[in-house]
Design a protein around this motif. Sequence first.
Motif, PDB file in Angstrom:
ATOM      1  N   VAL A  76     -16.982  24.997  22.487  1.00  6.67           N
ATOM      2  CA  VAL A  76     -16.273  24.676  21.264  1.00  6.67           C
ATOM      3  C   VAL A  76     -17.333  24.336  20.221  1.00  6.67           C
ATOM      4  CG1 VAL A  76     -14.715  23.070  20.099  1.00  6.67           C
ATOM      5  CG2 VAL A  76     -14.225  23.791  22.437  1.00  6.67           C
ATOM      6  N   ALA A  77     -17.287  25.021  19.091  1.00  4.88           N
ATOM      7  CA  ALA A  77     -18.157  24.716  17.960  1.00  4.88           C
ATOM      8  C   ALA A  77     -17.331  23.891  16.980  1.00  4.88           C
ATOM      9  CB  ALA A  77     -18.656  26.006  17.316  1.00  4.88           C
ATOM     10  N   LEU A  78     -17.806  22.709  16.657  1.00  3.61           N
ATOM     11  CA  LEU A  78     -17.096  21.766  15.795  1.00  3.61           C
ATOM     12  C   LEU A  78     -17.826  21.599  14.480  1.00  3.61           C
ATOM     13  CD1 LEU A  78     -15.125  19.277  15.287  1.00  3.61           C
ATOM     14  CD2 LEU A  78     -16.943  17.904  16.337  1.00  3.61           C
ATOM     15  N   ASN A  79     -17.115  21.718  13.369  1.00  2.00           N
ATOM     16  CA  ASN A  79     -17.664  21.365  12.063  1.00  2.00           C
ATOM     17  C   ASN A  79     -17.401  19.879  11.861  1.00  2.00           C
ATOM     18  OD1 ASN A  79     -18.715  23.797  11.183  1.00  2.00           O
ATOM     19  ND2 ASN A  79     -16.764  24.489  10.349  1.00  2.00           N
ATOM     20  N   GLY A  80     -18.383  19.067  12.179  1.00  2.96           N
ATOM     21  CA  GLY A  80     -18.210  17.626  12.103  1.00  2.96           C
ATOM     22  C   GLY A  80     -18.942  16.961  10.952  1.00  2.96           C
ATOM     23  N   GLY A  81     -19.661  17.742  10.159  1.00  3.58           N
ATOM     24  CA  GLY A  81     -20.419  17.171   9.054  1.00  3.58           C
ATOM     25  C   GLY A  81     -21.866  16.915   9.445  1.00  3.58           C
ATOM     26  N   PRO A  82     -22.635  16.358   8.530  1.00  2.00           N
ATOM     27  CA  PRO A  82     -24.090  16.228   8.712  1.00  2.00           C
ATOM     28  C   PRO A  82     -24.545  15.008   9.526  1.00  2.00           C
ATOM     29  CG  PRO A  82     -23.466  15.397   6.571  1.00  2.00           C
ATOM     30  CD  PRO A  82     -22.203  15.955   7.203  1.00  2.00           C
ATOM     31  N   HIS A  83     -23.622  14.310  10.162  1.00  2.00           N
ATOM     32  CA  HIS A  83     -23.951  13.048  10.821  1.00  2.00           C
ATOM     33  C   HIS A  83     -24.885  13.196  12.018  1.00  2.00           C
ATOM     34  CE1 HIS A  83     -20.739  11.767   8.246  1.00  2.00           C
ATOM     35  NE2 HIS A  83     -19.895  12.558   8.880  1.00  2.00           N
ATOM     36  N   PHE A  84     -24.754  14.280  12.779  1.00  2.00           N
ATOM     37  CA  PHE A  84     -25.544  14.466  13.991  1.00  2.00           C
ATOM     38  C   PHE A  84     -26.237  15.823  13.946  1.00  2.00           C
ATOM     39  CE2 PHE A  84     -21.880  11.831  15.277  1.00  2.00           C
ATOM     40  CZ  PHE A  84     -22.574  10.657  15.574  1.00  2.00           C
ATOM     41  N   LYS A  85     -27.443  15.881  14.492  1.00  2.00           N
ATOM     42  CA  LYS A  85     -28.230  17.117  14.543  1.00  2.00           C
ATOM     43  C   LYS A  85     -28.599  17.409  15.992  1.00  2.00           C
ATOM     44  CE  LYS A  85     -28.633  17.495  10.035  1.00  2.00           C
ATOM     45  NZ  LYS A  85     -27.594  18.196   9.379  1.00  2.00           N
ATOM     46  N   PHE A  86     -28.790  18.685  16.293  1.00  2.36           N
ATOM     47  CA  PHE A  86     -29.276  19.072  17.619  1.00  2.36           C
ATOM     48  C   PHE A  86     -30.717  18.601  17.770  1.00  2.36           C
ATOM     49  CE2 PHE A  86     -26.260  22.731  16.917  1.00  2.36           C
ATOM     50  CZ  PHE A  86     -25.335  22.325  17.862  1.00  2.36           C
ATOM     51  N   ASN A  87     -31.094  18.306  19.005  1.00  2.00           N
ATOM     52  CA  ASN A  87     -32.504  18.081  19.314  1.00  2.00           C
ATOM     53  C   ASN A  87     -32.799  18.638  20.697  1.00  2.00           C
ATOM     54  OD1 ASN A  87     -32.217  16.038  21.398  1.00  2.00           O
ATOM     55  ND2 ASN A  87     -31.696  14.599  19.769  1.00  2.00           N
ATOM     56  N   PHE A 138     -21.734  21.044  14.653  1.00  2.00           N
ATOM     57  CA  PHE A 138     -22.398  21.661  13.506  1.00  2.00           C
ATOM     58  C   PHE A 138     -21.985  20.919  12.251  1.00  2.00           C
ATOM     59  CE2 PHE A 138     -22.052  24.900  16.722  1.00  2.00           C
ATOM     60  CZ  PHE A 138     -23.278  25.535  16.681  1.00  2.00           C
ATOM     61  N   ASP A 139     -22.757  21.069  11.196  1.00  2.00           N
ATOM     62  CA  ASP A 139     -22.395  20.484   9.909  1.00  2.00           C
ATOM     63  C   ASP A 139     -21.189  21.257   9.380  1.00  2.00           C
ATOM     64  OD1 ASP A 139     -22.167  19.519   7.327  1.00  2.00           O
ATOM     65  OD2 ASP A 139     -24.217  19.968   6.756  1.00  2.00           O
ATOM     66  N   SER A 140     -21.406  22.542   9.052  1.00  2.82           N
ATOM     67  CA  SER A 140     -20.317  23.355   8.518  1.00  2.82           C
ATOM     68  C   SER A 140     -20.415  24.818   8.960  1.00  2.82           C
ATOM     69  CB  SER A 140     -20.327  23.297   6.991  1.00  2.82           C
ATOM     70  OG  SER A 140     -21.563  23.811   6.495  1.00  2.82           O
ATOM     71  N   GLN A 196     -13.260  16.133   5.720  1.00  4.94           N
ATOM     72  CA  GLN A 196     -13.331  17.588   5.570  1.00  4.94           C
ATOM     73  C   GLN A 196     -12.171  18.106   4.715  1.00  4.94           C
ATOM     74  OE1 GLN A 196     -15.918  19.338   6.752  1.00  4.94           O
ATOM     75  NE2 GLN A 196     -16.808  17.509   7.666  1.00  4.94           N
ATOM     76  N   LYS A 197     -12.471  19.075   3.881  1.00  6.04           N
ATOM     77  CA  LYS A 197     -11.474  19.666   2.991  1.00  6.04           C
ATOM     78  C   LYS A 197     -10.395  20.376   3.807  1.00  6.04           C
ATOM     79  CE  LYS A 197     -11.102  23.012  -0.729  1.00  6.04           C
ATOM     80  NZ  LYS A 197     -11.772  24.096  -1.445  1.00  6.04           N
ATOM     81  N   GLU A 198      -9.156  20.180   3.417  1.00  8.75           N
ATOM     82  CA  GLU A 198      -8.026  20.840   4.072  1.00  8.75           C
ATOM     83  C   GLU A 198      -8.222  22.357   4.056  1.00  8.75           C
ATOM     84  OE1 GLU A 198      -3.141  21.197   3.663  1.00  8.75           O
ATOM     85  OE2 GLU A 198      -4.269  20.015   2.209  1.00  8.75           O
ATOM     86  N   GLY A 199      -7.988  22.986   5.205  1.00 10.02           N
ATOM     87  CA  GLY A 199      -8.104  24.437   5.320  1.00 10.02           C
ATOM     88  C   GLY A 199      -9.462  24.924   5.791  1.00 10.02           C
ATOM     89  N   THR A 200     -10.457  24.023   5.874  1.00 12.84           N
ATOM     90  CA  THR A 200     -11.755  24.456   6.388  1.00 12.84           C
ATOM     91  C   THR A 200     -11.733  24.453   7.911  1.00 12.84           C
ATOM     92  OG1 THR A 200     -12.681  22.210   6.313  1.00 12.84           O
ATOM     93  CG2 THR A 200     -13.026  23.590   4.373  1.00 12.84           C
ATOM     94  N   VAL A 201     -12.624  25.237   8.508  1.00 12.42           N
ATOM     95  CA  VAL A 201     -12.676  25.359   9.966  1.00 12.42           C
ATOM     96  C   VAL A 201     -13.062  24.023  10.590  1.00 12.42           C
ATOM     97  CG1 VAL A 201     -13.880  26.456  11.909  1.00 12.42           C
ATOM     98  CG2 VAL A 201     -13.191  27.821   9.927  1.00 12.42           C
ATOM     99  N   MET A 202     -12.267  23.569  11.549  1.00 12.54           N
ATOM    100  CA  MET A 202     -12.573  22.381  12.323  1.00 12.54           C
ATOM    101  C   MET A 202     -13.298  22.786  13.610  1.00 12.54           C
ATOM    102  SD  MET A 202     -10.098  19.304  13.730  1.00 12.54           S
ATOM    103  CE  MET A 202      -8.994  20.408  14.602  1.00 12.54           C
TER     104      MET A 202
END
Length: 162
Positions: free
Chosen positions: A67-78, A13-15, A49-55
Amino acid sequence: MTNLQKITVNLWFDSQAEAARDFYVSVFPDGKAGRTAYYGKAGFEIHGQKEGTVMTAEFSINGQDFVALNGGPHFKFNEAISLIVNCETQEEVDYFWNKLGEGGEPKAQMCGWLKDKYGLSWQIVPVQLAELMTSGDTEKSGRVMQAMLQMKKLDIKALEEA
């Protein structure tokens, strides 16, 4: 999630990892939230990613760990990946269709497929469909396929009547 299964599904996920986890465990009666890990200072130059945000936010549905990962906007589901929900009754089909489709993309709804509000694709499938499609009667399975292709949410009675 103390028993480590051999294969665990990782969802990027992005965030919205924590919100997605909470949503999925609320939809499935046996859904369970697991551990949450947070980004620290280490690796900021790589992950940004900002310190303290959910990884990561772990959860399980029907004994399957995710596992749901906050990895940023680099990849999207399709649609190349989807999760199948096998349903015994029309009530189950209706329930999962409505819950998972809530806030999703109406244009992505077809033949039992939908996209949820996080962009993840799901197939809401009555268990009867496999029997109807593999009966050995090619004319019957053709009629079932034709009927299914006209539907958004699958209708067990209409499929059986095809």
